[in-house]
Write an enzyme that holds these catalytic residues in place. Structure first.
Site, PDB file in Angstrom:
ATOM      1  CB  SER A 205      -0.866  -0.027   1.260  1.00 22.52           C
ATOM      2  OG  SER A 205      -1.390   1.248   1.519  1.00 22.52           O
TER       3      SER A 205
ATOM      4  CE1 TYR B 238      -4.075  -1.846   4.992  1.00 21.09           C
ATOM      5  CE2 TYR B 238      -3.525   0.396   4.333  1.00 21.09           C
ATOM      6  CZ  TYR B 238      -3.855  -0.899   4.002  1.00 21.09           C
ATOM      7  OH  TYR B 238      -3.983  -1.264   2.685  1.00 21.09           O
TER       8      TYR B 238
HETATM    9  N1  LIG Z   1      -8.498  -0.175  -2.262  1.00 21.17           N
HETATM   10  C1  LIG Z   1      -7.407   0.548  -2.027  1.00 21.17           C
HETATM   11  O1  LIG Z   1      -7.399   1.761  -2.229  1.00 21.17           O
HETATM   12  C2  LIG Z   1      -6.140  -0.100  -1.540  1.00 21.17           C
HETATM   13  C3  LIG Z   1      -5.009   0.712  -1.397  1.00 21.17           C
HETATM   14  C4  LIG Z   1      -3.828   0.135  -0.934  1.00 21.17           C
HETATM   15  C5  LIG Z   1      -3.767  -1.214  -0.662  1.00 21.17           C
HETATM   16  N2  LIG Z   1      -4.892  -1.984  -0.784  1.00 21.17           N
HETATM   17  C6  LIG Z   1      -4.773  -3.407  -0.469  1.00 21.17           C
HETATM   18  O2  LIG Z   1      -5.292  -4.158  -1.553  1.00 21.17           O
HETATM   19  C7  LIG Z   1      -5.887  -5.365  -1.080  1.00 21.17           C
HETATM   20  C8  LIG Z   1      -7.327  -5.453  -1.547  1.00 21.17           C
HETATM   21  O3  LIG Z   1      -8.018  -4.299  -1.062  1.00 21.17           O
HETATM   22  P1  LIG Z   1      -9.549  -4.022  -1.358  1.00 21.17           P
HETATM   23  O4  LIG Z   1      -9.705  -2.554  -1.493  1.00 21.17           O
HETATM   24  O5  LIG Z   1     -10.027  -4.935  -2.422  1.00 21.17           O
HETATM   25  O6  LIG Z   1     -10.166  -4.430   0.063  1.00 21.17           O
HETATM   26  P2  LIG Z   1     -11.424  -5.344   0.421  1.00 21.17           P
HETATM   27  O7  LIG Z   1     -11.620  -5.185   1.895  1.00 21.17           O
HETATM   28  O8  LIG Z   1     -12.563  -5.016  -0.470  1.00 21.17           O
HETATM   29  O9  LIG Z   1     -10.908  -6.804   0.077  1.00 21.17           O
HETATM   30  C9  LIG Z   1     -10.192  -7.610   0.980  1.00 21.17           C
HETATM   31  C10 LIG Z   1     -10.937  -8.927   1.127  1.00 21.17           C
HETATM   32  O10 LIG Z   1     -10.168  -9.757   1.984  1.00 21.17           O
HETATM   33  C11 LIG Z   1     -11.062 -10.468   2.823  1.00 21.17           C
HETATM   34  N3  LIG Z   1     -10.335 -10.847   4.041  1.00 21.17           N
HETATM   35  C12 LIG Z   1      -9.875 -10.037   5.017  1.00 21.17           C
HETATM   36  N4  LIG Z   1      -9.270 -10.753   5.982  1.00 21.17           N
HETATM   37  C13 LIG Z   1      -9.346 -12.049   5.597  1.00 21.17           C
HETATM   38  C14 LIG Z   1      -8.905 -13.274   6.170  1.00 21.17           C
HETATM   39  N5  LIG Z   1      -8.281 -13.306   7.345  1.00 21.17           N
HETATM   40  N6  LIG Z   1      -9.148 -14.432   5.491  1.00 21.17           N
HETATM   41  C15 LIG Z   1      -9.793 -14.416   4.296  1.00 21.17           C
HETATM   42  N7  LIG Z   1     -10.245 -13.286   3.711  1.00 21.17           N
HETATM   43  C16 LIG Z   1     -10.011 -12.120   4.355  1.00 21.17           C
HETATM   44  C17 LIG Z   1     -12.226  -9.535   3.085  1.00 21.17           C
HETATM   45  O11 LIG Z   1     -13.422 -10.213   3.414  1.00 21.17           O
HETATM   46  C18 LIG Z   1     -12.332  -8.783   1.761  1.00 21.17           C
HETATM   47  O12 LIG Z   1     -13.323  -9.351   0.927  1.00 21.17           O
HETATM   48  C19 LIG Z   1      -5.727  -5.336   0.435  1.00 21.17           C
HETATM   49  O13 LIG Z   1      -4.553  -6.033   0.767  1.00 21.17           O
HETATM   50  C20 LIG Z   1      -5.564  -3.852   0.745  1.00 21.17           C
HETATM   51  O14 LIG Z   1      -4.872  -3.657   1.936  1.00 21.17           O
HETATM   52  C21 LIG Z   1      -6.073  -1.459  -1.222  1.00 21.17           C
END
Ligand SMILES: NC(=O)c1ccc[n+]([C@@H]2O[C@H](COP(=O)([O-])OP(=O)(O)OC[C@H]3O[C@@H](n4cnc5c(N)ncnc54)[C@H](O)[C@@H]3O)[C@@H](O)[C@H]2O)c1
Length: 323
Positions: free
Chosen positions: A126, A151
């Site tokens: 991130s 985070y």
């Molecule tokens: N969306 C953004 O702007 C952004 C920015 C930087 C990093 N990220 C990273 O990208 C990745 C995806 O993000 P996103 O926006 O799709 O988030 P999101 O929350 O929509 O997706 C993450 C998914 O992981 C699942 N999850 C969480 N903990 C879990 C566990 N212990 N076991 C199984 N499933 C689990 C959740 O139910 C969720 O569906 C994450 O690692 C997030 O930290 C996202």
């Protein structure tokens, strides 16, 4: 290819799964469908994947190594690890959720990749690893040892853990530092959707740091293209099997520009409540994406205006409650 995707019911996971199925790959998705935000939204994303040729899904917690191992039946060409506890603000309220999913969960995925001798592990990092970094744009070579949120600290830990595993076991591993990803089927805890819902209800929106905020908003389709490009370029021995890339838009936008685009698309003037800075937040993010451009051919194309137009069109047609 046959690919394991963690977080397949999440925003980026569901979009990445769909793109892989579109090109004829097989996808095994896992997700624990936790209730950090609307479970029905996660189920609605899954409903668009279920039944498609080549897609299988298991509801498991990735921190449970045995459950992950049995969900990941058969051989895989790669793992795309996107499951995590996301969100800067919630990490102040509930840090243990981050310890569970982002530290224990990440280790569990590293172990799976090691045991199965996976040819490439791609995982989500991130922009929050840049923490207090004030030099813009943020480059991969900048210091990332001063996170300002828990985070961000767990994402930095993911990079360090992955680097060690890649060196120890020669598992090609790529970390992707995503910058504020937005778009249709997005996460309802993010500002653009919080603002949208409040504006639709006629409620005031909280504008942090009196509006003096800048974000390198990156549209979901551009991020998915970046994930697929990274997947096609596994690092080798000359990189000690581990690389990290910024995946952003290289075009920071002011928070007030986001608000004005939402006002235009929704046809509603927002009631604005200007307040101070939130703990754990940073004032500005801006990705230097030259490394991803050169190595991966990453080339984000979507302007914030186009992306918000598509997002609001999706929101207007959405039947699933966002909260
Ligand atoms: N969306 C953004 O702007 C952004 C920015 C930087 C990093 N990220 C990273 O990208 C990745 C995806 O993000 P996103 O926006 O799709 O988030 P999101 O929350 O929509 O997706 C993450 C998914 O992981 C699942 N999850 C969480 N903990 C879990 C566990 N212990 N076991 C199984 N499933 C689990 C959740 O139910 C969720 O569906 C994450 O690692 C997030 O930290 C996202």
């Amino acid at each position: 290819m046959r690919i394991l995707i963690t977080g397949a019911a999440g925003f980026i996971g569901a979009a990445t799964s769909a793109a892989l199925l579109d090109r004829g790959d097989e996808v095994v998705g896992v997700d624990n469908l936790n209730d950090y935000y609307s479970v029905s939204l996660k189920q609605a994303r899954l409903a668009r994947l279920n039944g498609r040729k080549g897609f299988a899904f298991s509801q498991i917690d990735i921190a449970d190594t045995k459950a992950l191992d049995s969900a990941a039946r058969g051989e895989f060409d790669a793992i795309i690890h996107l499951a995590a506890q996301a969100g800067v603000r919630y990490s102040i309220e509930n840090p243990f959720a981050y310890e569970h999913s982002n530290l224990q969960g990440h280790l569990s995925v590293l172990e799976l990749a090691r045991r199965r001798k996976i040819a490439h592990l791609v995982y989500a990092s991130s922009s929050s690893v840049y923490g207090a970094n004030e030099k813009t744009p943020f480059a991969e070579s900048d210091r990332t040892d001063a996170p300002v949120s828990f985070y961000g600290a767990t994402k930095k830990a993911n990079e360090a853990m992955s680097c060690a595993y890649a060196r120890l076991y020669s598992t090609p591993t790529t970390g992707l530092r995503f910058f504020t990803v937005y778009g249709p089927w997005g996460r309802p805890d993010m500002a653009y959707l919080i603002f949208t819902e409040k504006m639709l209800k006629g409620e005031a929106i909280d504008i942090f740091n009196e509006g003096r905020m800048g974000r390198d908003f990156t549209y979901i389709d551009d991020i998915v293209a970046g994930v697929l490009a990274a997947l096609a370029h596994p690092p080798g021995p000359s990189d000690n099997f581990h690389r990290v890339y910024n995946l952003g838009n290289d075009k920071p936008e002011e928070l007030m520009r986001l608000v004005s685009l939402l006002e235009t698309e929704l046809g509603i003037e927002a009631k604005k409540n200007f307040i101070g800075m939130q703990k754990g937040d940073v004032e500005r993010t801006w990705a230097d994406i030259s490394k991803a451009r050169t190595d991966l051919g990453y080339d984000p194309k979507t302007s914030l205006a186009e992306g918000i137009e598509a997002t609001i069109a999706w929101r207007k047609g959405l039947k699933t409650p966002l909260y």
